[in-house]
Enzyme design. Structure first.
Site, PDB file in Angstrom:
ATOM      1  N   MET A  33      34.687 -35.688   2.580  1.00  0.00           N
ATOM      2  CA  MET A  33      35.786 -34.829   3.069  1.00  0.00           C
ATOM      3  C   MET A  33      36.866 -33.325   1.836  1.00  0.00           C
ATOM      4  SD  MET A  33      38.269 -37.379   5.441  1.00  0.00           S
ATOM      5  CE  MET A  33      38.680 -38.821   4.400  1.00  0.00           C
ATOM      6  N   HIS A  38      30.237 -38.273  -4.978  1.00  0.00           N
ATOM      7  CA  HIS A  38      29.572 -37.188  -4.205  1.00  0.00           C
ATOM      8  C   HIS A  38      28.022 -36.168  -4.237  1.00  0.00           C
ATOM      9  CE1 HIS A  38      33.924 -36.987  -2.408  1.00  0.00           C
ATOM     10  NE2 HIS A  38      33.548 -37.908  -1.657  1.00  0.00           N
ATOM     11  N   GLN A  40      41.199 -39.499  11.862  1.00  0.00           N
ATOM     12  CA  GLN A  40      40.465 -41.261  11.526  1.00  0.00           C
ATOM     13  C   GLN A  40      41.120 -41.617  10.636  1.00  0.00           C
ATOM     14  OE1 GLN A  40      36.628 -39.492   9.184  1.00  0.00           O
ATOM     15  NE2 GLN A  40      37.522 -40.581   7.572  1.00  0.00           N
ATOM     16  N   GLY A  56      27.224 -43.026   1.394  1.00  0.00           N
ATOM     17  CA  GLY A  56      27.610 -44.254   0.059  1.00  0.00           C
ATOM     18  C   GLY A  56      28.000 -45.326   0.515  1.00  0.00           C
ATOM     19  N   GLN A  57      27.618 -46.522  -0.577  1.00  0.00           N
ATOM     20  CA  GLN A  57      27.706 -47.827  -0.239  1.00  0.00           C
ATOM     21  C   GLN A  57      28.664 -48.135   0.202  1.00  0.00           C
ATOM     22  OE1 GLN A  57      24.349 -50.058  -1.707  1.00  0.00           O
ATOM     23  NE2 GLN A  57      26.295 -51.807  -2.181  1.00  0.00           N
ATOM     24  N   LYS A  58      29.940 -47.372  -1.285  1.00  0.00           N
ATOM     25  CA  LYS A  58      31.301 -47.764  -1.667  1.00  0.00           C
ATOM     26  C   LYS A  58      31.802 -47.889   0.262  1.00  0.00           C
ATOM     27  CE  LYS A  58      35.491 -46.522  -3.518  1.00  0.00           C
ATOM     28  NZ  LYS A  58      35.697 -45.808  -2.159  1.00  0.00           N
TER      29      LYS A  58
HETATM   30  O1  PAF Z   1      33.345 -40.877   4.302  1.00  0.00           O
HETATM   31  C1  PAF Z   1      34.134 -39.973   4.312  1.00  0.00           C
HETATM   32  O2  PAF Z   1      34.199 -38.789   3.503  1.00  0.00           O
HETATM   33  C2  PAF Z   1      34.718 -39.523   5.779  1.00  0.00           C
HETATM   34  O3  PAF Z   1      34.435 -40.944   6.353  1.00  0.00           O
HETATM   35  C3  PAF Z   1      33.591 -39.132   6.377  1.00  0.00           C
HETATM   36  C4  PAF Z   1      32.265 -40.052   6.737  1.00  0.00           C
HETATM   37  C5  PAF Z   1      33.064 -37.633   5.961  1.00  0.00           C
HETATM   38  C6  PAF Z   1      33.941 -38.476   7.864  1.00  0.00           C
HETATM   39  O4  PAF Z   1      34.441 -37.616   8.497  1.00  0.00           O
END
Ligand code: PAF
Length: 287
Positions: A32, A39, A63, A156-158
């Site tokens: 995001m 990242h 979401q 990520g596992q976070k």
């Molecule tokens: O983990 C995230 O940043 C988001 O939930 C994702 C996987 C990019 C989906 O919008």
């Protein structure tokens, strides 16, 4: 490195089609944005394993709950693009909500097809306080997979619950890719990296440090042979700063996602708190 910044699904698909013709291995890192070292570690892993890497940057409206931070979520596309260019990313895909969901943003499940993971995985932990969150995640991730047709996607596992749900979705729906889990990246003082850390005041940040501290202590006790989750729970409670609002401390088998009373190898210990207005999550997998 010539990193393309693309906003249109059509343009991404065109590149992907050409890469597929050349049998290139494609990696997707869904994000995001507000990219940080966490990242970057996913992108580096993708670069190791793939010929071409796509990073998606999309703050996904479906979401977020109505009272969550969709509007204030950090949007830093110029900086994100620079980070991606430095890391050798081929495409940064940064669509608008209209591009992803159509003009007028018809975002409710009366108008939009949603992908809904099993309820017993989505009504617990983060899903308890964020109803609909994982349906929104599964839906956008499915769309991103369909747009970019990756061989590998990196998570990520976070976000351990998200990772578990996406792996299950890929298996259940016979999606043609492999999910690569990547370890949590932390600051030197233990704080798990998160784009939401930028919301924390200096004082809130000191409270937040007790999250990783409590997880470390749980790991230490587990290694000493203490497996009773009520003892491990009390340990975390005694370390977590009193100013934090604790949402959950949970112990789950990371093979089945069932709750466990006695910790064993591959037990996920997950914590969610609020530091002021900022919701933070962190976890450890006991081994
Ligand atoms: O983990 C995230 O940043 C988001 O939930 C994702 C996987 C990019 C989906 O919008």
């Amino acid at each position: 490195m010539n990193t393309l910044l693309l906003n249109k699904i059509y343009d991404v698909k065109l590149n992907i089609t050409n890469w597929k013709k050349d049998n290139l291995i494609i990696g997707l890192v869904p994000t995001m944005g507000a990219l940080h070292k966490g990242h970057a570690s996913l992108i580096k892993k993708a670069k190791e394993m793939c010929d071409k890497v796509v990073v998606s940057v999309f703050v996904n409206p479906i979401q977020f709950g109505p009272n969550e931070d969709y509007n204030k979520y950090p949007r830093t596309i110029d900086a994100d693009k620079n980070i991606c260019a430095e890391l050798g990313v081929d495409i940064v895909f940064a669509p608008t909500p209209n591009e992803m969901y159509g003009e007028g943003n018809k975002l409710s499940n009366t108008e939009l097809t949603f992908v809904c993971p099993p309820y017993n995985l989505t009504d617990c932990l983060c899903g308890k306080s964020r109803p609909g969150h994982f349906d929104g995640v599964a839906t956008v991730v499915t769309k991103l997979f369909n747009i970019t047709s990756p061989n590998y996607a990196f998570f990520g596992q976070k976000d351990a619950q998200q990772l578990y749900i996406i792996k299950k979705m890929v298996k259940d729906l016979n999606m043609n890719l492999t999910i690569i889990p990547c370890p949590i990246v932390r600051e030197n003082d233990g704080l798990a990296l998160s784009s939401r850390n930028s919301y924390l005041s200096a004082e809130e940040r000191t409270w937040a440090l007790t999250i990783s501290k409590s997880l470390k202590e749980i790991e230490k006790l587990y290694k000493q042979g203490i497996t009773d989750c009520s003892i491990l729970f009390d340990t975390a409670m005694s370390i977590l700063d009193k100013n934090l609002e604790i949402e959950y401390i949970e112990f789950r088998d990371f093979n089945t996602f069932e709750e466990v009373k006695s910790a064993k190898n591959n037990t996920l210990t997950a914590i969610a708190v609020k530091a002021g207005k900022t919701r933070l999550i962190d976890n450890i997998i006991l081994v």
